[in-house]
Write a protein that holds these residues in place. Sequence first.
Motif, PDB file in Angstrom:
ATOM      1  N   GLN A 149       6.532  12.091   6.616  1.00 11.83           N
ATOM      2  CA  GLN A 149       7.912  11.614   6.477  1.00 11.83           C
ATOM      3  C   GLN A 149       8.550  12.203   5.212  1.00 11.83           C
ATOM      4  N   ALA A 195      -5.557  -4.429  -4.787  1.00 11.59           N
ATOM      5  CA  ALA A 195      -6.489  -4.269  -3.661  1.00 11.59           C
ATOM      6  C   ALA A 195      -6.958  -2.824  -3.509  1.00 11.59           C
ATOM      7  N   TRP A 196      -8.143  -2.674  -2.992  1.00 13.98           N
ATOM      8  CA  TRP A 196      -8.720  -1.361  -2.632  1.00 13.98           C
ATOM      9  C   TRP A 196      -8.864  -0.457  -3.857  1.00 13.98           C
ATOM     10  N   ILE A 245      -6.064   8.713   4.155  1.00 18.29           N
ATOM     11  CA  ILE A 245      -5.362   7.435   3.933  1.00 18.29           C
ATOM     12  C   ILE A 245      -4.938   7.260   2.475  1.00 18.29           C
ATOM     13  N   GLY A 272       0.850  -1.186   0.000  1.00 14.23           N
ATOM     14  CA  GLY A 272       0.000   0.000   0.000  1.00 14.23           C
ATOM     15  C   GLY A 272       0.884   1.234   0.000  1.00 14.23           C
TER      16      GLY A 272
END
Length: 398
Positions: free
Chosen positions: A383, A168-169, A373, A144
Amino acid sequence: MDITTSFDPEALALPFYDDEHRSFAEEIGVWCDGHGPLWEAVRRMDPDDAGRRLVGLLGEDGWLAALDPQAAPHRLPGDLRALCLGREALAYAEDLADFAYSIQSLSATPIIRFGDAEQHKRYLPGMADGSLIGAFAVSEKEAGSDLAAVRLSARRTEGGYVLNGSKAWIAHATIADLFVVIARTGEGPGPLGLTAFVVPADTPGVRVSERLEAIAPRSFGHLSFEDCRVPAEAVLGRPGRGFVVAVDMLERFRMTVGAAAVGFARRAADAALAHTRNRDAYGGTLFDLQMVKASLADMEVRINAAALLVARAAWDCDRGSRGFARHSHIAKVHATEAAQHVVDAGLQLFGAAGVVKGGVPERLYRQIRSLRIYEGATDVLRQAIADALDVRRAALAG
Ligand SMILES: Cc1cc2nc3c(=O)[nH]c(=O)nc-3n(C[C@H](O)[C@H](O)[C@H](O)COP(=O)(O)OP(=O)(O)OC[C@H]3O[C@@H](n4cnc5c(N)ncnc54)[C@H](O)[C@@H]3O)c2cc1C
């Protein structure tokens, strides 16, 4: 100029924008205002039907025209500032409309930026008129935030590639006609061994392995690839450059997530202001209370800062600045976190009425959450922002 719905005319008047952006904002604002019954209707529809209906309508009414730059009318700016303004207006009006607009743009843009003439001709006219729905499939269950860990394998064969693995997603997975996919071709280690492909959804071997119900309903699911054969012409850009395609897209689109957050936040703040002005309490209204005013003021401060950061990032990208990604990250982090605060504070001012299912505060409360997200979680971007500080300091010192 009579700007409607979400936009702050004073922000639009800033030199970040040109007159074509101001006209675009006015037009899309008026269009959103005129479709209230549709927004009500799509909320009651199956998310797949709603997604198809909205991509089709956005295409028919010309809001996706910039996705076919060769044919786009000149009145429609096809830059990041316009994309951000479009997302802000649509998010203010209806989450699913913003979702349809953003995912269609997210999946067409890599074809525009990295595709060849044949791919442009084959896909872009349909994506711009809304007859062809796209999805952008990078994430996997084990990859991810860590994009370089993508495992979906694309093995070279004579004349093409065979794809095996999963994604995915994926937004619009359940309704897409084509997928822009990042797969591992192995030219090098980690990020150096990835390639982007365009895979039509009717290619044998690709299927939706699971439909997902999200906190805010939408077309959303996992994909499976089993011996899915694509020709060499399906490669988008060059083999081994898939990581560059993915990062290029994410850097551009993160600021647009910030723009959508501004739209959601403005809607929450407007609803809270209207409610507190009308709600009788203590012989006056809620709005008369200083603590309530302080909460509304904090919302306004957060929204203004977010709108400025988004405008700055989009302007920086549109003028070709090499350092725009830093501003895109800053805009997404601040705008999405600020919107979460604003939506929560807005709901608080509604009291019990705020948690009733289907009401504006409750809807926004569910809709805003995933923006912190997807396309780079807040923590990941913090970061990146910190890492860029070092690079910047070194550059300034040197
Ligand atoms: C509504 C929605 C739509 C989506 N649509 C798409 C789509 O269309 N296409 C697509 O490819 N993907 C899509 N995604 C997937 C999305 O991009 C990923 O969820 C996202 O990249 C995070 O990956 P993950 O869920 O695997 O979380 P993980 O990578 O497991 O991260 C979980 C958490 O760990 C923390 N974390 C992770 N890495 C770091 C770090 N470096 N520093 C500090 N903290 C860290 C963060 O808090 C993060 O939220 C969608 C997701 C959602 C929710």
